[in-house]
Design an enzyme around this catalytic site. Structure first.
Site, PDB file in Angstrom:
ATOM      1  CG  HIS A  92      -1.772   1.403   1.412  1.00  0.00           C
ATOM      2  ND1 HIS A  92      -2.923   0.889   1.242  1.00  0.00           N
ATOM      3  CD2 HIS A  92      -1.464   2.352   1.602  1.00  0.00           C
ATOM      4  CE1 HIS A  92      -3.607   2.386   1.180  1.00  0.00           C
ATOM      5  NE2 HIS A  92      -3.079   2.842   1.534  1.00  0.00           N
ATOM      6  CD  GLU A  93       1.591   3.393   3.975  1.00  0.00           C
ATOM      7  OE1 GLU A  93       1.733   5.243   2.821  1.00  0.00           O
ATOM      8  OE2 GLU A  93       0.526   3.298   4.322  1.00  0.00           O
ATOM      9  CG  HIS A  99       0.297   6.169  -0.593  1.00  0.00           C
ATOM     10  ND1 HIS A  99      -0.631   6.141  -1.289  1.00  0.00           N
ATOM     11  CD2 HIS A  99       0.304   5.324   0.578  1.00  0.00           C
ATOM     12  CE1 HIS A  99      -1.780   6.522  -0.711  1.00  0.00           C
ATOM     13  NE2 HIS A  99      -1.304   5.763   0.248  1.00  0.00           N
TER      14      HIS A  99
END
Length: 418
Positions: A21-22, A25
């Site tokens: 997920h990170e 980003h």
């Protein structure tokens, strides 16, 4: 040994879901030219920390999420004001380091009092050095050093707010997007591991019941009933049995590669027809196309279930015991890990899908809320006041933490009570 494996799989699930997920980003922020100050897994005190390139990578104590800190999202921690005494290190006539204290140690640096400074757009510092004014250009990757802690400056073109709405939206959406990509890959993986349904199979036969009397045996494959092909539809066969109490049914079965014909008459029990068998599904290896189509169908069905649950949460149609926090997730992950790798991977796919969907909710502090603010900026033609947006996200984060504490407390009570 089994317990150690379960612990490893629990840690692995958390680490993979948060990291992917990170990383979404992080990757799209870097593609847009945004300075990423920190890539963190977990919250709270740092357990492990190291720097690679421009980014600090940290592992933090509390395993309840993670974050990517981009330059310009929050007010810069270190500020330099006119009248402040600093020391600067020069290389090729450009400032590479700006020291805020411990000047006696900076023997190779030039000391002076700041007259004017711009570290965002023009990148210069004008200093009073022993009564003479000197102007120095500042390197776009210069470091500010305060108490031996280095912070890289963030020129305007490296800050989150300098990018287009589309670039910023992509950097925000990429986190949930990567969870969706991972979920799809894992759902497809499960299909290839478990196979696709091929035929309905008899898993068990109860003695003295119509199925046993008709000669059905464990492992028989049911091809058709009353000339209707069964295929892989256990529900269809169950419905036909329940509606045929007292009526003779003609079953075509396959046993050891040979087709057999038998007659079964369901008996009436609890107002429905029953024959005394437990049904399961025989699987076969999936083709490449079946792997992807079945994986997509599993993901679609799981999405419907998750959205239905979130809908009940939003409309307050739930009890506290319906919610689960980190404790219950760990508990259930341990159960799935004990059930084998196929079940564990399926559970990981579900959790990745849930994480992606949950983060897109328009609730303050979540990615969905940040996308809403970007949508408002696109419609208004100007951004929302950053201080107001930060306050909204802070309040939302505090509410999420309170909810996390409440459900964790409830999970612990549930474990104590058994």
């Amino acid at each position: 040994m089994a317990m150690l494996q379960n612990v490893f799989q629990i840690v692995l699930l958390f680490f993979v879901l948060v990291s992917i997920h990170e990383w979404g980003h992080f990757y799209f922020a870097k593609r847009a030219g945004i300075l990423v100050r920190e890539f963190a897994i977990g919250f709270g005190p740092k357990v492990l920390s190291f720097v690679r390139g421009e980014t600090r990578y940290t592992l933090r104590l509390l395993p309840i999420g993670g974050f990517v800190r981009m330059a310009g999202e929050d007010p810069e921690i270190v500020q330099i004001n006119p009248g402040q005494r600093i020391a600067v290190a020069l290389q090729d006539d450009k400032v590479t380091h700006i020291y805020m204290n411990d000047f006696e140690r900076r023997t190779d640096a030039v000391q002076g009092v700041v007259e004017d400074i711009d570290l965002e757009r023009d990148l210069f510092v004008r200093m009073d050095i022993e009564g003479e004014l000197h102007r120095f250009a500042v390197h776009p990757q210069a470091m500010m050093v305060s108490k031996d802690k280095e912070t890289q400056i963030a020129p305007w073109d490296r800050q989150f707010g300098s990018k287009t709405v589309g670039q910023r939206a992509m950097a925000i959406f990429a986190g949930p997007m990567m969870n969706f990509v991972l979920a799809f890959i894992l759902f497809v993986t499960v299909v290839f591991m478990a196979g696709v349904p091929d035929k309905v199979k008899v898993a068990d036969v109860m003695e003295g019941k119509p199925a046993a009397q008709a000669g059905l045996m464990k492992g028989d494959l049911i091809l058709s009933v009353n000339d209707e092909p069964i295929g892989t539809d256990r529900g269809k066969l169950t419905s036909m049995i329940q509606q045929s109490a007292g009526k003779t049914m003609v079953w075509i079965i396959e046993r050891n590669g040979e087709q057999l014909r038998t007659e079964v008459t369901p008996q009436l029990e609890q107002e429905v027809g029953l024959v005394g068998v437990t049904l399961t599904t025989q699987t076969r290896p999936a083709s490449v196309i079946e792997g992807f189509t079945s994986g997509a169908q599993s993901m679609y069905s799981a999405t419907e279930t998750i959205l239905d649950g979130l809908g009940k949460l939003v409309t307050l149609q739930f009890k506290m015991d319906d919610l689960g926090g980190p404790v219950r997730i760990v508990e259930f992950t341990s159960e799935q890990a004990s059930a084998g790798w196929t079940q564990y991977i399926f559970w990981t796919a579900l959790m990745s899908l849930y994480l992606g969907i949950f983060n897109l909710l328009p609730f303050p502090a979540l990615d969905g809320s940040r996308l809403v603010f970007l949508l408002l900026e696109a419609l208004r033609g100007k951004p929302v006041d950053p201080s107001r947006e930060s306050m909204v996200h802070f309040i939302g984060f505090a509410m999420l933490m309170l909810l996390m504490i409440a459900v964790t407390y409830n999970d612990i009570l549930r474990l104590i009570k058994g």
